[in-house]
Design a protein around this motif. Sequence first.
Motif, PDB file in Angstrom:
ATOM      1  N   SER A  88      -4.709  -0.921 134.122  1.00 42.52           N
ATOM      2  CA  SER A  88      -5.376  -0.564 135.379  1.00 42.52           C
ATOM      3  C   SER A  88      -5.908  -1.800 136.095  1.00 42.52           C
ATOM      4  O   SER A  88      -6.079  -1.790 137.320  1.00 42.52           O
ATOM      5  CB  SER A  88      -6.505   0.435 135.129  1.00 42.52           C
ATOM      6  N   LEU A  89      -6.158  -2.890 135.345  1.00 42.79           N
ATOM      7  CA  LEU A  89      -6.571  -4.136 135.998  1.00 42.79           C
ATOM      8  C   LEU A  89      -5.468  -4.661 136.909  1.00 42.79           C
ATOM      9  O   LEU A  89      -5.734  -5.182 138.000  1.00 42.79           O
ATOM     10  CB  LEU A  89      -6.909  -5.192 134.936  1.00 42.79           C
ATOM     11  N   PHE A  90      -4.224  -4.537 136.466  1.00 46.31           N
ATOM     12  CA  PHE A  90      -3.091  -4.986 137.284  1.00 46.31           C
ATOM     13  C   PHE A  90      -3.014  -4.187 138.583  1.00 46.31           C
ATOM     14  O   PHE A  90      -2.809  -4.751 139.663  1.00 46.31           O
ATOM     15  CB  PHE A  90      -1.800  -4.845 136.484  1.00 46.31           C
ATOM     16  N   TYR A  91      -3.194  -2.880 138.490  1.00 47.90           N
ATOM     17  CA  TYR A  91      -3.031  -2.035 139.671  1.00 47.90           C
ATOM     18  C   TYR A  91      -4.232  -2.054 140.604  1.00 47.90           C
ATOM     19  O   TYR A  91      -4.181  -1.503 141.703  1.00 47.90           O
ATOM     20  CB  TYR A  91      -2.688  -0.608 139.227  1.00 47.90           C
ATOM     21  N   ALA A  92      -5.301  -2.697 140.168  1.00 49.41           N
ATOM     22  CA  ALA A  92      -6.428  -2.916 141.081  1.00 49.41           C
ATOM     23  C   ALA A  92      -6.187  -4.121 141.979  1.00 49.41           C
ATOM     24  O   ALA A  92      -6.949  -4.343 142.935  1.00 49.41           O
ATOM     25  CB  ALA A  92      -7.714  -3.112 140.282  1.00 49.41           C
ATOM     26  N   GLY A  93      -5.127  -4.883 141.706  1.00 52.53           N
ATOM     27  CA  GLY A  93      -4.840  -6.093 142.476  1.00 52.53           C
ATOM     28  C   GLY A  93      -4.786  -5.896 143.983  1.00 52.53           C
ATOM     29  O   GLY A  93      -5.408  -6.672 144.732  1.00 52.53           O
ATOM     30  N   PRO A  94      -4.056  -4.887 144.484  1.00 54.66           N
ATOM     31  CA  PRO A  94      -4.012  -4.713 145.931  1.00 54.66           C
ATOM     32  C   PRO A  94      -5.384  -4.547 146.580  1.00 54.66           C
ATOM     33  O   PRO A  94      -5.583  -4.935 147.728  1.00 54.66           O
ATOM     34  CB  PRO A  94      -3.169  -3.437 146.101  1.00 54.66           C
ATOM     35  N   GLY A  95      -6.337  -4.002 145.826  1.00 53.03           N
ATOM     36  CA  GLY A  95      -7.677  -3.834 146.374  1.00 53.03           C
ATOM     37  C   GLY A  95      -8.334  -5.154 146.709  1.00 53.03           C
ATOM     38  O   GLY A  95      -9.096  -5.250 147.679  1.00 53.03           O
ATOM     39  N   VAL A  96      -8.059  -6.179 145.918  1.00 47.79           N
ATOM     40  CA  VAL A  96      -8.606  -7.504 146.201  1.00 47.79           C
ATOM     41  C   VAL A  96      -8.060  -8.016 147.534  1.00 47.79           C
ATOM     42  O   VAL A  96      -8.790  -8.581 148.356  1.00 47.79           O
ATOM     43  CB  VAL A  96      -8.278  -8.483 145.062  1.00 47.79           C
ATOM     44  N   GLY A  97      -6.748  -7.794 147.755  1.00 42.90           N
ATOM     45  CA  GLY A  97      -6.145  -8.206 149.020  1.00 42.90           C
ATOM     46  C   GLY A  97      -6.682  -7.426 150.199  1.00 42.90           C
ATOM     47  O   GLY A  97      -6.925  -7.984 151.283  1.00 42.90           O
ATOM     48  N   ILE A  98      -6.871  -6.132 150.006  1.00 40.85           N
ATOM     49  CA  ILE A  98      -7.420  -5.292 151.077  1.00 40.85           C
ATOM     50  C   ILE A  98      -8.844  -5.722 151.409  1.00 40.85           C
ATOM     51  O   ILE A  98      -9.220  -5.851 152.583  1.00 40.85           O
ATOM     52  CB  ILE A  98      -7.370  -3.810 150.663  1.00 40.85           C
ATOM     53  N   LEU A  99      -9.654  -5.943 150.364  1.00 44.81           N
ATOM     54  CA  LEU A  99     -11.041  -6.355 150.600  1.00 44.81           C
ATOM     55  C   LEU A  99     -11.105  -7.703 151.302  1.00 44.81           C
ATOM     56  O   LEU A  99     -11.820  -7.856 152.304  1.00 44.81           O
ATOM     57  CB  LEU A  99     -11.782  -6.420 149.259  1.00 44.81           C
ATOM     58  N   SER A 100     -10.382  -8.680 150.805  1.00 41.86           N
ATOM     59  CA  SER A 100     -10.450 -10.021 151.392  1.00 41.86           C
ATOM     60  C   SER A 100      -9.930 -10.043 152.820  1.00 41.86           C
ATOM     61  O   SER A 100     -10.531 -10.677 153.703  1.00 41.86           O
ATOM     62  CB  SER A 100      -9.691 -11.025 150.530  1.00 41.86           C
ATOM     63  N   SER A 101      -8.828  -9.336 153.075  1.00 40.44           N
ATOM     64  CA  SER A 101      -8.315  -9.298 154.450  1.00 40.44           C
ATOM     65  C   SER A 101      -9.248  -8.520 155.364  1.00 40.44           C
ATOM     66  O   SER A 101      -9.397  -8.856 156.546  1.00 40.44           O
ATOM     67  CB  SER A 101      -6.906  -8.697 154.482  1.00 40.44           C
TER      68      SER A 101
END
Length: 396
Positions: A145-158
């Motif tokens: 689940s850590l891997f699939y949380a990755g897009p959230g980091v991109g969404i938050l930062s952008s």
Amino acid sequence: MHAPDRPSPLTHPARLILILSLGPTVGLGIGRFAYALVLPDMRDTLGWSYSAAGFMNTINAAGYLAGALAASRLIKRFGLAATVRWGTLACVLSLALCAFSDNFIVLSFARLLAGLGAAAGFVGGGALAATIAQSRPERANFLLSLFYAGPGVGILSSGLVAPFVLQAFGPGSWWIVWWAMTLLAVAMTVPLLLAPLDMSASIGDAAATKFAIRPVLIYLIGYFLFGAGYIAYMTFMIAYVRDAGGGAAAQSAFWSLIGLSAFVTPWVWRRVLALDRGGLSTTIILGVNAIGAALPIFGHSAFLLAISALVFGVAFFAVVGSTTAFVRFNYPPAAWPAGIAAMTIAFGIGQTLGPIAVGAVTDAMGSLSHALNVSAAMLAVGAIAAAFQGRLARKP
């Protein structure tokens, strides 16, 4: 499959998977989803219809589908780690192309390239993350689940960058946002290039493994509907917030809430993801996702939109994780890349058809609320379909 040797602190499974998650952070969180933040300004400046705006995500999704179809061959030829790295670099290049030109064809190619790279990196990364997670079987679902949380980091930062860049530079500054996204992606790609991701563990001849569609057809239909349904929400919700009177701060807050949800996903859903009961975990998570997508139907208040973003986001990232858990439970390790690729293809077909179809509905009906109605309905039907998927007979 032989379990990897117990890793050193430098190659701890959680650390490696978090670094791996930078692939979908760049390819999906920024490469695909940041488009929604720039879309309103691009549409106004370039004179696009909603159908043209939707096409940009459709061509991105078509690239994603092509990348998913090619992923097993790429993995066989270049290996998992190289596929992840080159796929992510292709996404970085696509972001730079978006900053260079306002030509519709060039932008379409850039979005196509982003999809190709994101899918190849996602399939390779998912299979590699599953392999790494096996070194800690008791925590495998959490680690995945850590891997699939990755897009959230991109969404938050952008979300913390794009709206304020647009506000600072004014109308027509969409290309400056793409430059900012390119620099952000470059910074996130560096650890992925330097990490020791070439594991000694083998998952067998992935490309040669046959994957039968019939036993999981209903599950694939549910995942197809998820692909078609979620993309409308993620494409047009920023435009919906703006049309409701939300400025840069409101748009940033809404988008950032979706991204922040990713950070609690591993803890919220770890027990659900551990359910080895066919499509049950996907049904539960996708049902919550549908509720989040449906909430804006009931009003434009800031509170309601915030709850929608949180509920949608916390389930959105976990749906994809549930499909990998399904593959891991029901197939031998050698079949994982083929299984993940099959899921990604079904998802890719759905998200290819979703944006342009929903954009056409919006053009015809004159309101984005109709797009959200269609989105929520598809997600709900997808949850119902997944409920009919039973467990498969495991093969050694």
